[in-house]
Design a protein around this motif. Structure first.
Motif, short mmCIF file in Angstrom:
data_model
loop_
_atom_site.label_atom_id
_atom_site.label_comp_id
_atom_site.label_asym_id
_atom_site.label_seq_id
_atom_site.Cartn_x
_atom_site.Cartn_y
_atom_site.Cartn_z
N GLU A 87 0.83 -1.21 0.00
CA GLU A 87 0.00 0.00 0.00
C GLU A 87 0.86 1.25 0.00
O GLU A 87 0.57 2.22 -0.71
N LEU A 88 1.91 1.24 0.80
CA LEU A 88 2.80 2.40 0.87
C LEU A 88 3.48 2.63 -0.47
O LEU A 88 3.58 3.77 -0.95
N ALA A 89 3.93 1.56 -1.11
CA ALA A 89 4.57 1.68 -2.43
C ALA A 89 3.59 2.25 -3.45
O ALA A 89 3.93 3.15 -4.22
N GLN A 90 2.36 1.77 -3.45
CA GLN A 90 1.36 2.27 -4.38
C GLN A 90 1.03 3.73 -4.11
O GLN A 90 0.91 4.53 -5.03
N LYS A 91 0.91 4.07 -2.84
CA LYS A 91 0.59 5.45 -2.45
C LYS A 91 1.68 6.42 -2.90
O LYS A 91 1.40 7.53 -3.35
N GLU A 92 2.93 5.98 -2.81
CA GLU A 92 4.07 6.83 -3.19
C GLU A 92 4.39 6.76 -4.68
O GLU A 92 5.30 7.45 -5.14
N GLY A 93 3.69 5.90 -5.41
CA GLY A 93 3.93 5.77 -6.84
C GLY A 93 5.15 4.91 -7.19
O GLY A 93 5.66 4.99 -8.30
N PHE A 94 5.59 4.07 -6.26
CA PHE A 94 6.72 3.18 -6.50
C PHE A 94 6.21 1.93 -7.23
O PHE A 94 5.02 1.63 -7.24
N ASN A 95 7.16 1.18 -7.82
CA ASN A 95 6.82 -0.14 -8.35
C ASN A 95 6.43 -1.05 -7.19
O ASN A 95 6.81 -0.80 -6.04
N LEU A 96 5.71 -2.12 -7.51
CA LEU A 96 5.33 -3.06 -6.47
C LEU A 96 6.57 -3.69 -5.86
O LEU A 96 7.58 -3.88 -6.55
N PRO A 97 6.52 -4.03 -4.57
CA PRO A 97 7.67 -4.67 -3.92
C PRO A 97 8.02 -5.99 -4.59
O PRO A 97 7.15 -6.73 -5.03
N GLU A 98 9.34 -6.26 -4.70
CA GLU A 98 9.82 -7.51 -5.28
C GLU A 98 10.56 -8.29 -4.19
O GLU A 98 11.52 -7.79 -3.62
N TYR A 99 10.11 -9.52 -3.95
CA TYR A 99 10.72 -10.37 -2.93
C TYR A 99 11.66 -11.38 -3.57
O TYR A 99 11.39 -11.90 -4.65
N ASN A 100 12.77 -11.65 -2.88
CA ASN A 100 13.73 -12.65 -3.31
C ASN A 100 14.12 -13.44 -2.07
O ASN A 100 14.56 -12.86 -1.08
N THR A 101 13.95 -14.75 -2.13
CA THR A 101 14.22 -15.60 -0.96
C THR A 101 15.26 -16.65 -1.30
O THR A 101 15.19 -17.28 -2.35
N SER A 102 16.23 -16.81 -0.41
CA SER A 102 17.24 -17.86 -0.58
C SER A 102 17.13 -18.86 0.56
O SER A 102 16.67 -18.53 1.65
#
Length: 148
Positions: A87-102
């Protein structure tokens, strides 16, 4: 979405399920709705009028979730952080969060570590026993940093 998350939150906390109340504004053919929700004796009200009762209830649930999150999310409520970061990313106009898990460790006792990339910044979460916990931990780190 928010109503489901709020219901899940109340079930995990073993508190009374949310109760919604709506008010109608305007003429019947162009009604607008505003809702409030009661959770554990506390009332949360949506800030805006919506086109439907469903939208109004979701808006009230969103207010409740954000307030409850600010009151201190416990370890079992970490799932809310992924939503808050998005929601914060969308509100600020950022791209959606990208997760990477190892994954490291032995196959019978794996250790998961996640990162989340938001607006070009990478946030590292703590080691966890599951991929889901690792992503939620990374989201918590990102959210706390982005809110500062």
């Amino acid at each position: 979405m928010y109503k489901n998350q709020l219901q899940t939150y109340t079930q995990k906390k073993n508190i009374t399920l949310p109760t919604y109340y709506c008010e109608r504004n305007g003429p019947i053919h162009a009604s607008r709705f505003k809702a409030r929700v009661v959770v554990d004796g506390k009332t949360f009200e949506a800030t805006e009028y919506c086109n439907s009762i469903k939208e109004a209830e979701h808006a009230a649930a969103k207010v409740a979730l954000k307030s409850l999150a600010l009151d201190g999310i416990k370890e079992d409520d970490l799932g809310l952080y992924k939503n808050l970061v998005q929601e914060l990313a969308q509100k600020e106009g950022f791209n959606l969060p990208e997760y990477n898990t190892s994954t490291t460790g032995k196959s019978h006792m794996p250790v998961f570590v996640s990162t989340v990339k938001v607006n070009g910044e990478i946030y590292h979460g703590p080691q966890s026993k599951t991929k889901k916990q690792a992503e939620m931990g990374a989201a918590k780190v990102a959210y706390n940093c982005l809110k500062e």
